[in-house]
Write a protein that holds these residues in place. Structure first.
Motif, PDB file in Angstrom:
ATOM      1  N   LYS A 192     -29.822 -65.576  52.711  1.00  0.00           N
ATOM      2  CA  LYS A 192     -30.521 -64.670  51.804  1.00  0.00           C
ATOM      3  C   LYS A 192     -31.141 -65.393  50.622  1.00  0.00           C
ATOM      4  N   LYS A 193     -30.919 -66.709  50.603  1.00  0.00           N
ATOM      5  CA  LYS A 193     -31.481 -67.493  49.498  1.00  0.00           C
ATOM      6  C   LYS A 193     -32.990 -67.549  49.612  1.00  0.00           C
ATOM      7  N   GLU A 194     -33.693 -67.245  48.537  1.00  0.00           N
ATOM      8  CA  GLU A 194     -35.150 -67.272  48.541  1.00  0.00           C
ATOM      9  C   GLU A 194     -35.640 -68.647  48.147  1.00  0.00           C
ATOM     10  N   GLU A 195     -36.607 -69.166  48.908  1.00  0.00           N
ATOM     11  CA  GLU A 195     -37.178 -70.454  48.584  1.00  0.00           C
ATOM     12  C   GLU A 195     -38.196 -70.308  47.458  1.00  0.00           C
ATOM     13  N   GLU A 196     -38.358 -71.393  46.678  1.00  0.00           N
ATOM     14  CA  GLU A 196     -39.350 -71.371  45.624  1.00  0.00           C
ATOM     15  C   GLU A 196     -40.755 -71.233  46.199  1.00  0.00           C
ATOM     16  N   GLU A 197     -40.949 -71.799  47.397  1.00  0.00           N
ATOM     17  CA  GLU A 197     -42.249 -71.691  48.050  1.00  0.00           C
ATOM     18  C   GLU A 197     -42.079 -70.856  49.302  1.00  0.00           C
ATOM     19  N   GLU A 198     -42.929 -69.878  49.498  1.00  0.00           N
ATOM     20  CA  GLU A 198     -42.851 -68.990  50.645  1.00  0.00           C
ATOM     21  C   GLU A 198     -43.005 -69.793  51.932  1.00  0.00           C
ATOM     22  N   GLU A 199     -42.196 -69.469  52.940  1.00  0.00           N
ATOM     23  CA  GLU A 199     -42.253 -70.200  54.192  1.00  0.00           C
ATOM     24  C   GLU A 199     -43.585 -69.962  54.878  1.00  0.00           C
ATOM     25  N   LEU A 200     -44.170 -71.037  55.436  1.00  0.00           N
ATOM     26  CA  LEU A 200     -45.445 -70.921  56.123  1.00  0.00           C
ATOM     27  C   LEU A 200     -45.271 -70.147  57.423  1.00  0.00           C
ATOM     28  N   PRO A 201     -46.262 -69.345  57.801  1.00  0.00           N
ATOM     29  CA  PRO A 201     -46.149 -68.569  59.037  1.00  0.00           C
ATOM     30  C   PRO A 201     -46.202 -69.474  60.262  1.00  0.00           C
ATOM     31  N   ASP A 202     -45.647 -68.964  61.352  1.00  0.00           N
ATOM     32  CA  ASP A 202     -45.652 -69.708  62.602  1.00  0.00           C
ATOM     33  C   ASP A 202     -46.999 -69.511  63.283  1.00  0.00           C
ATOM     34  N   GLN A 203     -47.882 -70.483  63.101  1.00  0.00           N
ATOM     35  CA  GLN A 203     -49.228 -70.420  63.642  1.00  0.00           C
ATOM     36  C   GLN A 203     -49.206 -70.465  65.171  1.00  0.00           C
ATOM     37  N   THR A 204     -49.996 -69.600  65.810  1.00  0.00           N
ATOM     38  CA  THR A 204     -50.155 -69.712  67.256  1.00  0.00           C
ATOM     39  C   THR A 204     -50.664 -71.114  67.575  1.00  0.00           C
ATOM     40  N   LYS A 205     -50.008 -71.770  68.486  1.00  0.00           N
ATOM     41  CA  LYS A 205     -50.317 -73.187  68.691  1.00  0.00           C
ATOM     42  C   LYS A 205     -50.291 -73.569  70.157  1.00  0.00           C
ATOM     43  N   ILE A 206     -50.731 -74.795  70.393  1.00  0.00           N
ATOM     44  CA  ILE A 206     -50.741 -75.376  71.728  1.00  0.00           C
ATOM     45  C   ILE A 206     -49.745 -76.534  71.748  1.00  0.00           C
ATOM     46  N   SER A 352     -33.817 -77.859  77.188  1.00  0.00           N
ATOM     47  CA  SER A 352     -33.571 -76.844  76.164  1.00  0.00           C
ATOM     48  C   SER A 352     -32.852 -77.440  74.962  1.00  0.00           C
ATOM     49  N   SER A 353     -31.954 -78.409  75.198  1.00  0.00           N
ATOM     50  CA  SER A 353     -31.228 -79.030  74.087  1.00  0.00           C
ATOM     51  C   SER A 353     -32.184 -79.824  73.197  1.00  0.00           C
ATOM     52  N   ALA A 354     -33.176 -80.489  73.802  1.00  0.00           N
ATOM     53  CA  ALA A 354     -34.151 -81.254  73.011  1.00  0.00           C
ATOM     54  C   ALA A 354     -35.039 -80.316  72.204  1.00  0.00           C
ATOM     55  N   ARG A 355     -35.429 -79.185  72.793  1.00  0.00           N
ATOM     56  CA  ARG A 355     -36.254 -78.205  72.049  1.00  0.00           C
ATOM     57  C   ARG A 355     -35.483 -77.667  70.854  1.00  0.00           C
ATOM     58  N   GLU A 356     -34.217 -77.383  71.062  1.00  0.00           N
ATOM     59  CA  GLU A 356     -33.403 -76.870  69.961  1.00  0.00           C
ATOM     60  C   GLU A 356     -33.244 -77.927  68.874  1.00  0.00           C
ATOM     61  N   ALA A 357     -33.023 -79.185  69.268  1.00  0.00           N
ATOM     62  CA  ALA A 357     -32.855 -80.257  68.289  1.00  0.00           C
ATOM     63  C   ALA A 357     -34.117 -80.453  67.459  1.00  0.00           C
ATOM     64  N   LEU A 358     -35.286 -80.283  68.074  1.00  0.00           N
ATOM     65  CA  LEU A 358     -36.557 -80.474  67.357  1.00  0.00           C
ATOM     66  C   LEU A 358     -37.011 -79.213  66.626  1.00  0.00           C
ATOM     67  N   GLY A 359     -36.316 -78.113  66.839  1.00  0.00           N
ATOM     68  CA  GLY A 359     -36.708 -76.868  66.176  1.00  0.00           C
ATOM     69  C   GLY A 359     -37.949 -76.246  66.792  1.00  0.00           C
ATOM     70  N   ILE A 360     -38.127 -76.397  68.104  1.00  0.00           N
ATOM     71  CA  ILE A 360     -39.314 -75.890  68.797  1.00  0.00           C
ATOM     72  C   ILE A 360     -39.034 -74.498  69.350  1.00  0.00           C
ATOM     73  N   SER A 361     -39.929 -73.564  69.031  1.00  0.00           N
ATOM     74  CA  SER A 361     -39.930 -72.254  69.662  1.00  0.00           C
ATOM     75  C   SER A 361     -41.217 -72.118  70.457  1.00  0.00           C
ATOM     76  N   LEU A 362     -41.107 -71.723  71.714  1.00  0.00           N
ATOM     77  CA  LEU A 362     -42.286 -71.565  72.570  1.00  0.00           C
ATOM     78  C   LEU A 362     -42.778 -70.126  72.613  1.00  0.00           C
ATOM     79  N   LYS A 363     -42.155 -69.250  71.860  1.00  0.00           N
ATOM     80  CA  LYS A 363     -42.465 -67.825  71.922  1.00  0.00           C
ATOM     81  C   LYS A 363     -43.933 -67.563  71.609  1.00  0.00           C
ATOM     82  N   ASP A 364     -44.666 -67.058  72.612  1.00  0.00           N
ATOM     83  CA  ASP A 364     -46.076 -66.663  72.485  1.00  0.00           C
ATOM     84  C   ASP A 364     -47.016 -67.832  72.212  1.00  0.00           C
ATOM     85  N   HIS A 365     -46.570 -69.061  72.420  1.00  0.00           N
ATOM     86  CA  HIS A 365     -47.451 -70.215  72.271  1.00  0.00           C
ATOM     87  C   HIS A 365     -47.931 -70.683  73.646  1.00  0.00           C
TER      88      HIS A 365
END
Length: 886
Positions: A192-206, A352-365
């Protein structure tokens, strides 16, 4: 008159070929419709640019469409005055612009600063560059007390099989990971901690993946050529720019800048050492100095902006981390969400373990996998694992030695799970020892492995969790290393301890090595997979060691997660034929309307390629390189004389591929055999035509062979390079122009059908085909009829045989595609074997080769343009093909 659809502008840097336009249109529609596409475009047809221009054009159009939809959304009630609605729309427009321009303006300032720095560096070459403090490698055995290798308390009565979790760990993240994410300014899920800078949106990407970093670097060079419009056109300069925001991702091996870690020899050792330097409680002077301090949020954001400001490959990103003094492996994660295209080796995407380690989400990309011809084999390789008998024996010995010291200190969960691990290791060792005595490679039922020492009563999931959380493998290896160093210091060859001796002189533990238990743990993980996905075999390694090997047979399950999450998945390659393997064995769950396929023709003129089967031997009979016939000495002699005749008329360089190293060795030995009457050997006759070069099974020497081969061609002597299908010469090396005016394929490189692995593969495919056999209807009522069991079995056997042939032909296609590399290139392809004249085999060749194939008369009435498949026919066509060419 009906309106004509306006052709899409794909912003191609050159005038695209017709095949490129077709390729980009299919790619664009597949992404738009959320499909899987399997696309084949021969090397030399601009495949990389087609992938980039097609995908990035869709991405920018999608971004523009999204913005327009957001702007078009009504603000306020319908009955409000128009001026109120107009004001609301304008305010919304400005807000959207502000959100999208803040990052762009920062990136613009970074680009300008980097330009100034580059100019200053060029003007003052003698300026000292900033140097990163190098820390001497420190040993981890300073504490003479062995308590550091003792296991932490582990509560076996916990429902989860481990120590109770603090209330703030319900998100599944460890404390170490949360601490690191906090350092890098990343948001912790559920916090619930708020960052000083708003988190950037997850841009649709390739997400663009290829096999190696060198291939990705070539792709990035193509990306630099493309000039795209910004996603939102404005009347004034509001900070939006057209530069693509690209990010390169890699493993710690590629991105680690800590000399204490990066110098280690294995990837797993680097990973283990990196995690050790981050552990809670580690003194600051021993922690990795490239991870930012807890309160440092500036440098990670500066790294993110620099990483996205210009297009960088993996080496550039590592250099940036060194320059800024921050770990690029972790800092790059903050740049994933705002990026538009992320490049990475496809091994990192497939796990899947490598994607999780790198913080990769493939949702809708969008996921694009280039060089995808080996995709199924790569998935199988990633999830297959082998353990040898010496490894099991050594690990048993290590654990025995460890228990001698710590057995009486173990309690609770530690005692339960360590003893279970001990029993399991002994069972695996005993099983493999018994199997090795039979001197026979075979499939091993999982029940046979679990038949000793009550192993079948062990809960594998809980044991796996314990081994991961307790870090037993690291504790075990660390303790043994400390003992080894003590012995070396005291110059004692063996250590007495409670009657137990461990001789470290013959098999020393290396600080660079992967812990043996960690490797064996991956095999234990495979044992928990459903039996329908893979099999276990007892076999012999290349180093003649008996082993247990888990082989994944069904890659569809592990790839399905990617397909389900991504908006679209694109598989592309220069040689994707035969494509039915992908639709049948990788995407069996997808309906036909969700799969798009395309096999492009080549951009070369038809007269620039000659492809011909060579069927008839000079001495009579057919060339038949099936396993039972290929060792015939007279046929091997005929092969050599035929190649010598071809070399008379094929200028410059000729590359000849053989099915295997062993067969190449046998052929060369026969060709070099001296005759009694002093007649020149076949080898000598070949050498009189061209300088002969031969691919070796050794890991080194490829560069030297290719260098000498090129020199022979450049100096006018000509070269004949003997290579192996699936070897180092058959993939990733271009024989363009004079390096490959001729490609000769000897036989068909079928795998050994009698090996346990291929028997299991064919049985698996046959079983799947049997279960999915289409039921015949007896009437129009729709009720299924009685299954024709004979037809069903024949259907299943045909499917297994097709899978077997496809594996062979995919390797052939990859090899013969080495010659034609650009629009002005030309070459001949000669396929030596009677089977290449059959429709069944020719149907599995790429379309651009089939269209240039000379038909062979199979005994009927000879038609115009047909060949008899004899050496004289093929040689005369080659002479005509090269006549007049420079």
């Amino acid at each position: 008159m009906a309106a004509v659809d306006k052709p899409r502008d794909f912003h191609h840097p050159h005038t695209p070929y017709a095949v490129q336009i077709e390729f980009m249109n299919i790619l664009y529609s597949a992404i738009e419709d959320g499909c899987v596409a399997i696309l084949e475009s021969p090397t030399g047809t601009g495949k990389s640019l087609s992938l980039l221009c097609g995908a990035l054009t869709w991405l920018r159009n999608h971004q523009s469409k999204t913005i327009e939809e957001q702007l078009a959304e009504s603000e306020g009630e319908d009955d409000e005055p128009e001026w109120v609605k107009a004001h609301a729309r304008e305010e919304k427009r400005r807000r959207l612009l502000r959100e999208r321009t803040e990052l762009e303006q920062r990136l613009k300032r970074v680009r300008e600063r980097e330009k100034r720095e580059k100019k200053a560096a060029e003007m003052a070459a003698n300026v000292d560059r900033r140097k990163i403090r190098r820390v001497n490698v420190e040993t981890t055995t300073e504490n003479d007390d062995d308590e550091q290798w003792e296991l932490d308390d582990y509560l076996s009565d916990d429902e989860d099989g481990g120590r109770p979790k603090p209330s703030n760990e319900g998100d599944g993240l460890s404390a170490d990971v949360k601490e690191l994410m906090t350092k890098l300014g990343m948001t912790i899920p559920g916090s619930k901690k708020e960052e000083e800078e708003e988190e950037l949106p997850d841009q649709t990407k390739i997400y663009f993946c290829s096999r190696t970093h060198s291939q990705i670097s070539q792709f990035i060079n193509e990306l630099r050529k493309i000039d795209l419009p910004p996603p939102l056109q404005t009347d004034i300069d509001e900070g939006l720019c057209s530069d693509v925001k690209q990010l390169s991702l890699g493993s710690r091996r590629n991105l680690c800048i800590n000399p204490r870690v990066s110098k280690l020899s294995s990837t797993m050792a680097i990973n283990e050492r990196c995690l050790e330097l981050q552990k809670s409680g580690t003194p600051d002077e021993k922690r990795c100095q490239f991870l930012p301090k807890h309160d440092d949020k500036i440098r990670p954001r500066e790294f993110r902006d620099h990483a996205l400001a210009t297009i960088r490959d993996i080496e550039d990103l590592a250099d940036l981390g060194t320059k800024m003094g921050i770990c690029p492996y972790y800092a790059s994660r903050a740049a994933i969400k705002p990026s538009e295209i992320v490049t990475l080796p496809y091994q990192l995407l497939l796990q899947s373990s490598a994607r999780e380690a790198l913080g990769i989400s493939l949702k809708d990309h969008v996921v694009i996998i280039d060089e995808a011809h080996n995709l199924m084999d790569t998935i199988s390789s990633i999830y297959s694992v082998t353990v040898t008998l010496p490894q099991l024996q050594r690990c048993n010995e290590q654990l025995d030695f460890y228990l001698t010291k710590y057995r009486n200190r173990l309690k609770g969960g530690n005692k339960v799970y360590v003893m279970q691990t001990h029993r399991l290791l002994r069972s695996l060792t005993l099983t493999l020892e018994n199997l090795s005595k039979q001197q026979k490679e075979r499939e091993v039922p999982s029940g046979d492995i679990l038949a000793h020492h009550g192993v079948d009563q062990i809960n594998f999931n809980k044991l796996q969790k314990y081994l991961t959380e307790s870090k037993l493998a690291r504790k075990l290896e660390g303790y043994l290393l400390s003992q080894q160093e003590e012995e070396q210091k005291s110059k004692v060859q063996s250590r007495r301890g409670n009657g137990r001796v461990l001789d470290t002189s013959t098999n020393p533990t290396s600080p660079d090595a992967v812990p043996l238990l960690t490797h064996i743990q991956s095999f234990l993980t495979a044992l928990t997979n459903p039996s329908s996905e893979g099999k276990i075999f007892c076999s012999v390694t290349d180093s003649k060691e008996w082993c247990l090997k888990y082989m994944l047979l069904d890659p569809a399950h592990h790839f399905r997660t990617i397909v389900n999450e991504a908006r679209a998945v694109i598989l592309a390659g220069g040689t994707m034929q035969p494509m039915e393997d992908y639709t049948t064995h990788l995407f069996p769950y997808l309906p036909p309307d969700k799969i798009r396929t395309l096999s492009c023709g080549h951009v070369i003129p038809s007269e620039n390629l000659l492809a011909s089967p060579l069927v008839k031997r000079p001495s009579g009979g057919d060339f038949d390189f099936t396993f039972s016939c290929r060792n015939d000495p007279s046929m091997i002699d005929d092969l050599g004389m035929s190649i010598a005749n071809l070399c008379n008329f094929i200028p410059h360089g000729v590359v000849c591929f053989f099915p295997s190293y062993s067969y190449l060795d046998l052929v060369v030995e026969r060709w070099q055999k001296k005759t009694k009457d002093g007649v020149p050997t076949v080898w000598e006759r070949l050498g009189a035509k061209k300088c002969i070069f031969r691919e070796s099974n050794e890991k080194s020497g490829v560069e030297e062979i290719l260098r000498d081969y090129k020199i022979a061609i450049d100096t006018g002597k000509g070269g004949l390079l003997l290579g192996v299908v699936g070897g180092k010469m058959s993939e990733g090396i271009n024989f363009n122009d004079n390096l490959g005016r001729g490609v000769i394929m000897v036989g068909l490189p079928f795998p050994n059908p009698n090996s346990p692995e291929w028997k299991a593969k064919k049985e698996h495919v046959e079983s799947m085909a049997y279960d999915t056999y289409p039921l015949r209807k007896l009437s129009t009522s729709g009720e299924p009829g009685i299954v024709d069991e004979v037809a069903r079995k024949a259907y299943a056997k045909a499917a297994a045989q097709a899978f077997y042939e496809n594996a062979c032909m995919r390797a052939v296609n990859q090899s013969v595609g080495r010659a034609i590399r650009h629009i002005n290139d030309y070459a001949v392809i000669v396929l030596i074997d009677r089977r290449y004249a059959t429709n069944r085999i020719q149907a599995k060749l790429p379309g651009w080769i089939k269209s240039s194939m000379i038909p062979v008369n199979s005994g009927g009435v000879k038609q115009p343009g047909m060949s008899e498949g004899r050496v004289v026919d093929v040689v005369s066509r080659c002479a005509k093909f090269f006549r007049g060419r420079k």
